[in-house]
Each structure stands twice: as C-alpha cells, then as structure tokens.
Design an enzyme around this catalytic site. Structure first.
Site, PDB file in Angstrom:
ATOM      1  N   ASP A   1       2.767   8.567  10.398  1.00  0.00           N
ATOM      2  CA  ASP A   1       3.335   9.799  10.064  1.00  0.00           C
ATOM      3  C   ASP A   1       2.625  10.917  10.720  1.00  0.00           C
ATOM      4  O   ASP A   1       1.473  10.478  11.082  1.00  0.00           O
ATOM      5  CB  ASP A   1       3.488  10.235   8.961  1.00  0.00           C
ATOM      6  CG  ASP A   1       4.211   9.019   7.854  1.00  0.00           C
ATOM      7  OD1 ASP A   1       5.734   8.932   8.599  1.00  0.00           O
ATOM      8  OD2 ASP A   1       4.611   9.069   6.732  1.00  0.00           O
TER       9      ASP A   1
ATOM     10  N   ASP B   1       5.186  12.575   0.204  1.00  0.00           N
ATOM     11  CA  ASP B   1       3.815  13.144  -0.168  1.00  0.00           C
ATOM     12  C   ASP B   1       3.611  14.653   0.279  1.00  0.00           C
ATOM     13  O   ASP B   1       4.929  15.552  -0.248  1.00  0.00           O
ATOM     14  CB  ASP B   1       3.564  12.764   1.569  1.00  0.00           C
ATOM     15  CG  ASP B   1       4.501  12.933   2.937  1.00  0.00           C
ATOM     16  OD1 ASP B   1       5.346  14.580   2.880  1.00  0.00           O
ATOM     17  OD2 ASP B   1       4.738  12.843   4.143  1.00  0.00           O
TER      18      ASP B   1
ATOM     19  N   ARG C   1       3.585   6.082   0.843  1.00  0.00           N
ATOM     20  CA  ARG C   1       4.149   7.008   0.460  1.00  0.00           C
ATOM     21  C   ARG C   1       4.942   6.509  -0.788  1.00  0.00           C
ATOM     22  O   ARG C   1       4.902   6.846  -1.639  1.00  0.00           O
ATOM     23  CB  ARG C   1       5.089   8.172   1.389  1.00  0.00           C
ATOM     24  CG  ARG C   1       4.529   8.953   3.093  1.00  0.00           C
ATOM     25  CD  ARG C   1       5.240   9.741   3.065  1.00  0.00           C
ATOM     26  NE  ARG C   1       5.663   8.080   4.521  1.00  0.00           N
ATOM     27  CZ  ARG C   1       7.543   8.342   4.431  1.00  0.00           C
ATOM     28  NH1 ARG C   1       7.752   9.352   3.800  1.00  0.00           N
ATOM     29  NH2 ARG C   1       8.208   8.017   5.702  1.00  0.00           N
TER      30      ARG C   1
END
Length: 298
Positions: A38, A80, A173
């Site tokens: 990410d 998140d 996540r």
C-alpha cells in the site's frame, strides 16, 4: 543487468511508482516488482531486473513478515486509518481478552479480501469499484498466519503493536479489521512495515535515493543479488563443455552430460551451470536419467 534489488519502499510511493522510478534511474525497461505494498506502507519490496523478472512469480509466493499497529475502537471503509471512519466504539476489552482474541488468528484463516485492493473481478480492480461507491460480494480465501507476536499493548491509546509472519495473499489491514470485530469494538490498521520477503530482509534494503547514488558511482552491481542466489537450497551441477549446445538451445540433458555424477530423486530440481560457470537455469530430474528444463535464464 540481471538480478534482484532489495528496495526499501518509502511512504507515499505505490509499488508501480518504485518500478517507474527505477526504470529512469537504471535506464532499463525490463523491471518488475514482487507483490504490492500500500502507498502508506513501507519496507521490503524485492524488484527484479532483466532476466530476473522470470522469478517475480516465485518471490510473490514466498512467506512474508510485517510489523503493524492495530488501532482498536474504530472501523473505516479501507480498513486502515487513511479511510473514511464508519464507526467508533468504546474499547472495553481487557489486556488478556485482547491477547486471547489475537491468538485465535494463528494458523489457517479464511480471510475476505478488502474492497480497497487490487484484486480483479470481471476485469475491474476492486478499489476502482470501491471508489465508485460499489461494494460486491467477495469469497473468503485461505491464508496462513505462521506466527503472531504481540510486542506491546497500549491500553491508554488502545493500540496493539504486532509482528505477523504470514503466507502470500494475506491482507494485514483485514487482519486488523477482523481482530477488532472479534473484540466487538472494531479495529483498523494504523501503520504497516514489511520487514521480510523470504530471505530479503529490511536491514539489507536500499532506498531509491541510495540506489541512484550507487548507480551514479558505478557501484550498483555490488547490491544486485544474482538470480541463482534464490536457488541455493538446490544442488548445483555443471554441464561439460562438449554438451554446451544442449543447454544453449534449452533442450533436455542427460546426467551423463554433467562434469561430475550426482544422485537425484525423480522430481528433484537442480541448478544447472555451463562449463564457464554461467547459470543456465533450473532443471528437474526425470526418468531415463534425464534433466528437463523448468526455468531458463539465458
């Protein structure tokens, strides 16, 4: 240039950004990464160069290690803290209850991929659908948590510091989200750092600026990991010079072509080199004393 670079992906870059920047720094096109991180995450991102791109799929399959901070008491649409807050619930669980809930995720674990992910459904990435405000049903996928270590629980901030050893395809996540659900208060990932991909470690990684400096100094070869390093656990065999044409053409070879005899099980894979000690590729033992090419790097 062929091999693998152990890149430290910095915050704010996508994995594709890293590849694009390296193409400019190294002045070469054939570059591929080995699994997305990410944009807000940091850490190890092995990047394959030249003929090394043939092992991208192998590295994607490898076990990984992460360090993360789980924020309890909140859920978001991205799972998140970069996402839109969907709920905030008071955390009433004790430290022991938190520890017990986390321990339940060790081993085999059926995980539903998040909507904000690069997985494709009918040719479209899930995060593209999510940005359009769409949510579709996702099938749970089996992942494996090999080890889950709690470094610290901050009861004041409602934060849990975790180290996770896991299989490919694991979304940290989603793990944070699922732990929060198990506790009844919700949870979201606050920070993420990948510290290991197979044998590629955080302490051995290089930032893009460090790689650029090494390139300008003519020292990049010092940090490019040779392709055959990935296969060190397999036996090494050398083909005699008179049979060079067989390996150059990607043919099967007989064990009689080898400089030294070797004992192999049917199905066992070996690293094959020519008489000049050039790495040819990975071959697999078959019946009739033959070795069949599995992956060639010349």
């Amino acid at each position: 240039m062929d091999g693998i670079l152990n890149v430290y992906k910095e915050k704010g870059f996508t994995s594709h950004d890293v590849v694009a920047k390296l193409r400019g720094i190294l002045r070469m096109k054939k570059i591929g990464h080995t699994g997305t991180l990410d944009p807000d995450a940091v850490g190890v991102l092995p990047v394959c160069l030249g003929k090394g791109t043939k092992v991208c799929d192998l590295l994607t399959e490898k076990q990984k290690t992460y360090e993360t901070i789980l924020q309890l008491g909140v859920t978001t649409d991205t799972q998140d803290l970069s996402g839109k807050v969907l709920s905030e619930i008071e955390v009433t669980a004790s430290k022991k209850e938190i520890e017990k809930a986390i321990s339940m995720f060790c081993g085999k674990y059926m995980q539903i991929p998040p909507m904000y992910s690069a997985l494709k459904v009918n040719g479209k990435k899930l995060y593209e659908l999510a940005r359009e405000g769409k949510e579709i049903e996702r099938q749970p996928r089996e992942v494996y948590i090999y080890n889950l270590v709690i470094h610290k629980i901050d009861m004041d901030l409602k934060q849990v510091y975790l180290k996770v050893d896991c299989s490919k395809g694991t979304y940290i996540r989603t793990l944070c989200h699922d732990i929060g659900e198990k506790l009844g208060c919700g949870g979201a990932m606050l920070e993420l750092k990948r510290t290991r991909v197979s044998d590629f470690l955080l302490q051995d990684s290089y930032t893009l600026s460090e790689i650029e400096l090494l390139m300008n100094q003519g020292r990049l070869a010092e940090v490019v990991i040779p392709i055959d390093k990935l296969f060190e656990q397999q036996k090494r065999v050398v083909v005699s010079s008179e049979y060079q044409k067989y390996v150059d053409n990607g043919n099967k070879i007989s064990r009689n072509f080898l400089e030294e005899p070797v004992s192999l099980e049917i199905g066992e894979q070996v690293r094959v080199y020519d008489s000049n000690k050039r790495f040819i590729g990975i071959y697999q033992s078959e019946k009739l004393q033959e070795l069949k090419p599995v992956k060639i790097f010349i």
